[in-house]
Design an enzyme around this catalytic site. Structure first.
Site, PDB file in Angstrom:
ATOM      1  CG  ASP A  53     121.759   2.948  -4.644  1.00 59.66           C
ATOM      2  OD1 ASP A  53     121.336   1.667  -4.295  1.00 59.66           O
ATOM      3  OD2 ASP A  53     122.664   3.618  -4.604  1.00 59.66           O
ATOM      4  CD  GLU A 131      92.809  12.971  18.765  1.00 58.07           C
ATOM      5  OE1 GLU A 131      93.537  13.700  19.717  1.00 58.07           O
ATOM      6  OE2 GLU A 131      91.758  12.292  19.203  1.00 58.07           O
ATOM      7  CD  GLU A 133      98.329  16.545  20.262  1.00 57.32           C
ATOM      8  OE1 GLU A 133      97.471  16.602  20.696  1.00 57.32           O
ATOM      9  OE2 GLU A 133      99.500  16.563  20.724  1.00 57.32           O
ATOM     10  CD  GLU A 188      96.277  20.124  22.056  1.00 60.38           C
ATOM     11  OE1 GLU A 188      96.794  20.249  23.171  1.00 60.38           O
ATOM     12  OE2 GLU A 188      95.073  19.480  21.765  1.00 60.38           O
ATOM     13  CD  GLU A 195      94.327  17.782  18.413  1.00 60.15           C
ATOM     14  OE1 GLU A 195      93.270  16.905  18.293  1.00 60.15           O
ATOM     15  OE2 GLU A 195      94.686  18.107  19.665  1.00 60.15           O
ATOM     16  CG  HIS A 244      95.774  11.267  21.247  1.00 56.25           C
ATOM     17  ND1 HIS A 244      95.298  12.249  21.598  1.00 56.25           N
ATOM     18  CD2 HIS A 244      96.973  10.923  21.773  1.00 56.25           C
ATOM     19  CE1 HIS A 244      96.060  12.684  22.749  1.00 56.25           C
ATOM     20  NE2 HIS A 244      97.144  11.881  22.820  1.00 56.25           N
ATOM     21  NE  ARG A 315      89.981  14.249  27.193  1.00 55.23           N
ATOM     22  CZ  ARG A 315      89.931  14.245  25.937  1.00 55.23           C
ATOM     23  NH1 ARG A 315      90.785  13.773  25.261  1.00 55.23           N
ATOM     24  NH2 ARG A 315      88.772  14.541  25.383  1.00 55.23           N
ATOM     25  CD  GLU A 332      91.956   9.190  22.211  1.00 55.72           C
ATOM     26  OE1 GLU A 332      92.370  10.318  21.410  1.00 55.72           O
ATOM     27  OE2 GLU A 332      91.167   9.050  23.116  1.00 55.72           O
ATOM     28  NE  ARG A 334      95.297   9.909  26.110  1.00 52.64           N
ATOM     29  CZ  ARG A 334      94.779  11.201  25.670  1.00 52.64           C
ATOM     30  NH1 ARG A 334      93.978  11.213  24.905  1.00 52.64           N
ATOM     31  NH2 ARG A 334      95.313  12.385  26.099  1.00 52.64           N
TER      32      ARG A 334
END
Length: 443
Positions: A53, A131, A133, A188, A195, A244, A315, A332, A334
């Site tokens: 359903d 990645e 976490e 982390e 992580e 990420h 970063r 990457e 982020r």
């Protein structure tokens, strides 16, 4: 489905003594669903004849068009190692089809396959490496999560400070049993935060692995009397959890993002791909950060992006280019967090990047300074803009970007907006403790 793959599934079921098979799929909002069958129903399941359903699944179907079918992908057959070895349990990830055998347009996994065909038609293979976490909490005597965090450790700390080391080790070992190649695992930055990174793969396989990863983490944590959450920001004043997304395009076995003679050793294709991601960054934010709590993470000072910019290694920007080159050259993104539906966010990322390539969208100059520390004048000179600051603003940006609907399909698009506006309105109507503490005595 080929006859050889069909026979292989039956062989594994018989050899491993499998008594239950979980047919798993994910709803539009990223929640894993499952139907359990016994080997007696396996033949019918592999024929795509098992109905359910769809109106009972968030965002799937209306009551008058509710019948849907699960179509298992035999390549995703996996034994679930944390279940008993006798009368074992296996799983397969499924696409959702209509009763007439046609793909259901509200199936996020099928929709991602549609976008991947566009990349294939251009000669590209899309690879992704997320990645992962998450936080670990203690549970009460009934197994329910408490608000007591599991440890007070920090980045890369070891046991005995890192109380989660045993649980994290068992998660990694279980993932390896299920075919994952683990690149790294560690504590982390925030207390109770962990992580685990697994090796990149072809994007559909990676999306399936991400679904499996979240399932493994929660089940192994439970075996340690812990509760694992992928909620992006459980605590004010601490780093939140991200997903990420490292992504690359290959052609004829070569990473086409790499050019040894280009700026930063990046090809024009890579730069155009970045340009596409930046142009659609606001529109894709609701898909990458789909809950109210997501926007508590997107704040300055917690290694989470707030500005739409890119860099070679910085970063603090939305996009960075990690240091390795050659076949490891990658982009990457982020901003995504771990509650995002992987099939939807991968669809939007790829669609935006491909548009950048097709239209040769050149990104602005890279920003190598820490954007959190820039003055107002420096920000103005760089023409930096912000990601949406809350879910409501993100949904408005999503509506303003036609590419998002093209990427995830009209059904997923409309049902996602409908569900998330409802979520926002319910949140906005609540009176929160902070308001009482701040305003009650003052006014």
């Amino acid at each position: 489905m080929s006859e050889a793959k069909r026979k292989e599934v039956f062989r594994k079921v018989e050899e491993k003594g499998i008594e239950f098979i979980r047919l798993q799929f994910i709803d539009i909002f990223g929640v894993l669903k499952s139907m359990n069958i016994t080997p007696d129903e396996l033949d019918e399941a592999l024929d795509g004849k098992l109905m359910f359903d769809g109106s009972s699944i968030d965002g799937f179907a209306r009551i008058n068009e509710s019948d849907k079918c699960l179509v298992p992908d035999p390549d995703t057959f996996q034994i679930m190692p944390w279940r008993p070895t006798e009368k074992g349990v296996a799983r397969m990830i499924c696409d959702v089809h209509n009763p007439d055998g046609t793909p259901f347009e509200g199936c996020p996994r099928w929709n991602f396959k549609r976008v991947l065909r566009e990349a294939t038609d251009m000669g590209y293979e899309f690879n992704v490496g997320p990645e992962g976490e998450f936080f670990l909490f203690h549970t009460d005597d009934k197994g329910r999560p408490t608000l007591e965090i599991h440890d007070k450790a920090g980045y890369f700390d070891l046991a005995p400070i890192d109380y989660g080391e045993d649980a994290r080790r068992d998660i990694v070992l279980t993932m390896k049993q299920m075919g994952f190649r683990i690149e790294a695992s560690h504590h982390e930055v925030a207390p109770g935060q962990h992580e685990i990174d697994f090796k990149y793969d072809e994007a559909l396989k990676t999306a399936d692995k991400w679904v499996t990863f979240r399932d493994v983490v929660k089940n192994i944590a439970k075996n340690h009397c812990l509760y694992a959450t992928f909620m992006p920001k459980p605590f004010a004043g601490e780093n939140g959890s991200a997903m990420h997304c490292n992504q690359s395009l290959f052609k004829n076995g070569e990473n086409i993002f790499h050019d040894p003679n280009g700026d930063y050793e990046l090809s024009e294709t890579a730069l155009y791909y970045v340009g596409g991601l930046l142009r659609h960054a606001k529109g894709m934010t609701a898909i990458a950060n789909p809950i109210i709590n997501s926007y508590k993470r997107l704040r300055p000072g917690y290694e989470a992006p707030i500005n739409i910019a890119w860099s070679n290694s910085n970063r603090s920007t939305l996009i960075r280019i990690p240091g390795r080159r050659g076949k490891a050259t990658r982009v990457e993104l982020r901003s995504p967090d771990p509650v995002a539906n992987p099939y939807l966010i991968f669809s939007v990322m790829l669609k935006a990047g491909l548009e950048g390539i097709k239209n040769q969208i050149t990104p602005p100059p890279s920003v190598e300074e820490d954007v959190y520390c820039l003055t107002a004048k420096q920000r103005a000179d760089l023409d930096l803009t912000y990601l949406p600051r809350d879910l409501y603003a993100a949904l408005k940006e999503m509506e303003n970007d036609p590419l998002v609907e093209e990427a995830i399909g009209s059904h997923c698009y409309n049902r996602f907006l409908e569900g998330k506006y409802k979520e926002w309105n319910e949140y906005a109507e609540q009176v929160h403790r902070w308001e009482m503490d701040t305003y009650l005595r003052k006014y």
